[in-house]
Scaffold this active site. Sequence first.
Site, short mmCIF file in Angstrom:
data_model
loop_
_atom_site.label_atom_id
_atom_site.label_comp_id
_atom_site.label_asym_id
_atom_site.label_seq_id
_atom_site.Cartn_x
_atom_site.Cartn_y
_atom_site.Cartn_z
NE ARG A 66 -40.24 -21.48 -18.22
CZ ARG A 66 -41.42 -21.91 -17.72
NH1 ARG A 66 -41.50 -22.27 -16.46
NH2 ARG A 66 -42.48 -21.94 -18.48
CE1 TYR A 120 -21.97 -15.47 0.93
CE2 TYR A 120 -24.22 -15.97 0.28
CZ TYR A 120 -22.91 -15.67 -0.06
OH TYR A 120 -22.57 -15.59 -1.38
CG ASP A 192 -25.82 -21.44 3.23
OD1 ASP A 192 -25.25 -22.46 2.79
OD2 ASP A 192 -25.51 -20.29 2.88
CE LYS A 217 -19.10 -20.09 -1.85
NZ LYS A 217 -20.38 -19.62 -2.44
#
Length: 406
Positions: A66, A120, A192, A217
């Site tokens: 993790r 967004y 963002d 993206k």
Amino acid sequence: MSGDRKDSGKPKGIATRLAEGGRRLEWTMPVVNPPVWRGSTHLFANDAEREKALGKIGDGQFFYGRHGSPTQWALSEALTEIEPGAAGTVLYPSGVAAIAGALMAVLRPGDVLLVTDNAYDPSRAMATGLLTDFGVEARFFDPMDTDGFAAAICERTRAVLFENPGSLTMEVCDVPALTAIAREHGVISLIDNTWASPIGFPALERGCDIAIMSLTKHVGGHSDLLLGSASAGAKYYPRLKRTAQALGQVVSPDDAALALRGLRTMKVRLEQSTRSALAIAEWLKARPEVAHVLCPPLPGSPGHEIWARDFTGGCGLFTFILEGRTPQHRSRFVDALEHFGIGYSWGGYESLALPFDPESIRTDSPWPPAGWNEGDRLGIRLSIGLEDTNDLIADCEQAFAIMDTE
């Protein structure tokens, strides 16, 4: 280059940092790329090593799956190297997870979060849903009203979330001015920054405290992974990492390897898609079917002056508005396209078209903007990929012809 590889210590250009970031010799060994380290359990040679590792849990320390492995550490380090001012980068399993993780790292019950009104849609939904459930109050603000921004801040305002430009309506706000106001009031600025990435907009240098990206993206670039990241300076990076670990956030080493592969070519892909987008935007600007082209790098487009001042690059994502058409006309146009897929996301090698109607979700900034004709409401967002520019223009031309055929 990092680690034991030769490094003159001289400043490196962005393309060199993209090519070399995260390639420590102890992670790559004799190969070019870090191997894909899959494994939940990390073994220790003896109990003394286990005890020693307990005090060093973090990036670059084997402990448990993790906490990552060289594949994830290499990606984090490479992203940090391309974000000026960053002390570290935390990885998340999606862009939305990165936004949520970053906000939860800085917000507490009773806080007010300011959210740009052109955000967004999942960010809006998170602000009015998940965060509300945790006792955080979200308030939206007009990102273009720099003079009025200070009035939106109250004594409980803890953080502000920007998106620049807005990923649908493409407003370019004055981030340096807005973050300066936020800083004066002790408000944390998050952004963002997926549209431009650090290549085109060094967000921390422009005044933001935390820079978020959907690696899905441009970094991935091939529409085959979901990942997100948040980078910050020394003040907020430990808090990001601590919160992510507390939430159990971990990314697949396979996806991290794909993101590393995409990162190496991101600059050339962004440059190509930006050139192509500008050519298509210029062509659309002259079409009688088009009322407005919203493309920040395009001279004459709304926000171009601020874009030219603050940005060093763009991408292939922009919007245009049909003139005096109906939703049926728009659907015929989109359905007629041959080289554009219809779908969400962007930043891949393939071109996409997405109809959108932001009016219903705007609360504090007008849509359509003042000065537009009443009928100029129907938007189409284009994500320009790596196809031949002339083929994409010809595709739009034939789709316009079909659009006006009853």
